[in-house]
Scaffold this active site. Sequence first.
Site, PDB file in Angstrom:
ATOM      1  N   LYS A 100       0.853  -1.180   0.000  1.00 44.61           N
ATOM      2  CA  LYS A 100       0.000   0.000   0.000  1.00 44.61           C
ATOM      3  C   LYS A 100       0.892   1.234   0.000  1.00 44.61           C
ATOM      4  O   LYS A 100       1.842   1.328   0.775  1.00 44.61           O
ATOM      5  CB  LYS A 100      -0.883  -0.026   1.251  1.00 44.61           C
ATOM      6  CG  LYS A 100      -2.135   0.806   1.190  1.00 44.61           C
ATOM      7  CD  LYS A 100      -2.997   0.500   2.420  1.00 44.61           C
ATOM      8  CE  LYS A 100      -4.317   1.227   2.366  1.00 44.61           C
ATOM      9  NZ  LYS A 100      -5.157   0.892   3.536  1.00 44.61           N
ATOM     10  N   GLU A 118     -19.524  -7.319   9.804  1.00 47.39           N
ATOM     11  CA  GLU A 118     -20.460  -6.618  10.678  1.00 47.39           C
ATOM     12  C   GLU A 118     -21.537  -7.535  11.254  1.00 47.39           C
ATOM     13  O   GLU A 118     -21.982  -7.335  12.391  1.00 47.39           O
ATOM     14  CB  GLU A 118     -21.113  -5.463   9.917  1.00 47.39           C
ATOM     15  CG  GLU A 118     -20.173  -4.338   9.532  1.00 47.39           C
ATOM     16  CD  GLU A 118     -19.430  -4.587   8.226  1.00 47.39           C
ATOM     17  OE1 GLU A 118     -18.623  -3.735   7.825  1.00 47.39           O
ATOM     18  OE2 GLU A 118     -19.656  -5.657   7.604  1.00 47.39           O
ATOM     19  N   ARG A 127     -25.721  -3.891   6.901  1.00 39.82           N
ATOM     20  CA  ARG A 127     -25.297  -5.271   6.739  1.00 39.82           C
ATOM     21  C   ARG A 127     -25.577  -6.106   7.981  1.00 39.82           C
ATOM     22  O   ARG A 127     -25.547  -7.334   7.923  1.00 39.82           O
ATOM     23  CB  ARG A 127     -23.808  -5.306   6.408  1.00 39.82           C
ATOM     24  CG  ARG A 127     -23.404  -4.317   5.332  1.00 39.82           C
ATOM     25  CD  ARG A 127     -21.956  -4.427   4.962  1.00 39.82           C
ATOM     26  NE  ARG A 127     -21.767  -5.475   3.977  1.00 39.82           N
ATOM     27  CZ  ARG A 127     -20.630  -5.673   3.315  1.00 39.82           C
ATOM     28  NH1 ARG A 127     -19.600  -4.910   3.556  1.00 39.82           N
ATOM     29  NH2 ARG A 127     -20.526  -6.636   2.440  1.00 39.82           N
TER      30      ARG A 127
END
Length: 657
Positions: free
Chosen positions: A289, A375, A403
């Site tokens: 990243k 979640e 969700r």
Amino acid sequence: MGILDTIRNPQDLSKLSGAQLQQLAAEIRTFLIGNVSQTGGHLGPNLGVVELTMAVHRIFDSPRDSIVFDTGHQSYVHKLLTGRQNFSTLRQQGGLSGYPDRAESEHDIVESSHASSSLSWADGISRARQLTGDGDRFTIAVVGDGALTGGMAWEALNNIASDKKRRVVIVVNDNGRSYAPTVGGFADYLASLRPTIDSLRAAPAYEGALEWWKRKLQNGGPAGQFTYKSLHAMKKGIKDWWAPQGMFEDLGMKYIGPVDGHNLQAMEHALSTARNYAGPVIVHAMTEKGHGYAPARAHEDDQFHAVGVIDPETGVPTEAGGAKSWTAVFAEEIADIADERPDIVGITGAMLIPVGLHKFAARHPERVFDVGIAEQHAMTSAAGMAFGGLHPVVAVYATFLNRAFDQLLMDVALHKAGVTVVLDRAGVTGPDGPSHHGMWDMAMVQIVPGLHLAAPRDATRLREELREAVAVDDAPTVIRYSKGTVGVEVEALERLSDGVDVLARRPAGSSDNDVLIVSVGAMSDLALNVSNRLGAQGISSTVVDPRWVLPVRNSIIALASHHRLVICIEDGVRAGGVGSRIRQEMRAAGVDTALNEVGLPVEFLHHGTRSQVLERVGLTAQQITHDVVAQVLGTKVPFARPLPGQEHPSTGSLPLL
């Protein structure tokens, strides 16, 4: 004129030499750093997928082949390679979206920007290709290792692996992070030998020979079957010793990698090998990243996952630091509460810093749990912790509560679990667009029996309401607040017996005014502005902040009965929102005062600043005041209750039936 300037579509990449491709990769990184530093956006993830994205577009034929990006925040390179090179208005109103957007390009498919969904999309697209006679078209899913912490991704993998003929290529972008470091990841060793091994293993002749021997031995009676099982176990053991295949091949999918995701030639070789294999393949790419940008690589928290306006040379923010953010206020208060109460635990879904649980974790690391992008699991796990005697605080972005709704309803509320859900980025969030606005939460939780919902208007109320929430041990509590800075404190004139704050009475001291304005959460400044404007038009008003909007407080109903009109201002959807619930409670109590719900339309709202989006939908002081004046005058429904001696306004005669 650089090479990037000549790229109008992915097919242009095929014309470039190896040296030109390397130059293009460098130009893309320079472009991203220079442009995203001026607008803000997802910088680190895109710097990490430059060669990976180039390789995908070199090997596959978009849009004939469908490329799906999981979450989509790493799609900037894809945008550049598909002819979208005006980043001057990235994530600004009317400008380029920060995620894939079908309105921008035929190369974009999935706009939702919620993680772990790309493999289900790939499963569905590839099934459709088979059934419509386009089985030779490829579906490519680019998914981060962080997204593989989500259960939905594994549900999809299970289905993709069950069909050996579908042309699905899953590119796992393994940078060890989602936002912050991801737990797990794959070892990267013997990578230089892998291309040759994988070319052999994925070759049709190799697979055909294996299948022939498998059939012959399995049909050879007990001795043949024993020989097959022994050879198969030996083959698997040697493979796992040489280069572990992990659970991907346990699912029955061909695995290629790990591959250096910043080596364009290696990536193209791996993807070509996958393309030549007649079935689902996983290509495991190792990336960094923020690759190629020292300030991002040095940023330990999230390696510039998302940045504001920064100095491109140093990576230092150029925008002056303003007031404290809502997240920062929560972070301090929950850490202090955790110091006082050993039963408080924190749960986050791969977003420890973004939701503000990092200070809690620093003080009490054994009591904060990062469950990954999961979640649903987070919410039910919280119910279990509550049963075990703890008080969990589940912190997520408001848009991600969608969700976990079933778990909130059936696992938490049904079992009367003392769980506090903290919703960051509630309401209109701005530049991240339709799927990141936290505008659905208040309408969703209206139907959860026993749930308590708070919407603080400022930092003091956030601290107050958070402490009140964690004191509830027999029902779910939800606290929601906006993105960005908190703003000024809004002190109340009076707090009523049931906790409702009266923010203004105009004229002062009056109780039977024309309009009752119910302000929800961060809308208090707007509500007070409307009240001032109404006063200038000779219309009296009372402004109240319920603080706890669910259950509806009795004082709100009583106040409504003493006003000619009620308006409820909220930054959630009007349909099924707080105003709708108050109106129902008024009718149940026999109060016939008209109520106007002032909130967001049931639409997907395009990106822009928060103020721009609110203006687009009419949530401005000027527009609200205009409507209220018309309602008081009887020229716009809902009509205010007429004064004594006045006729009730009419919209016309009843039709003849």
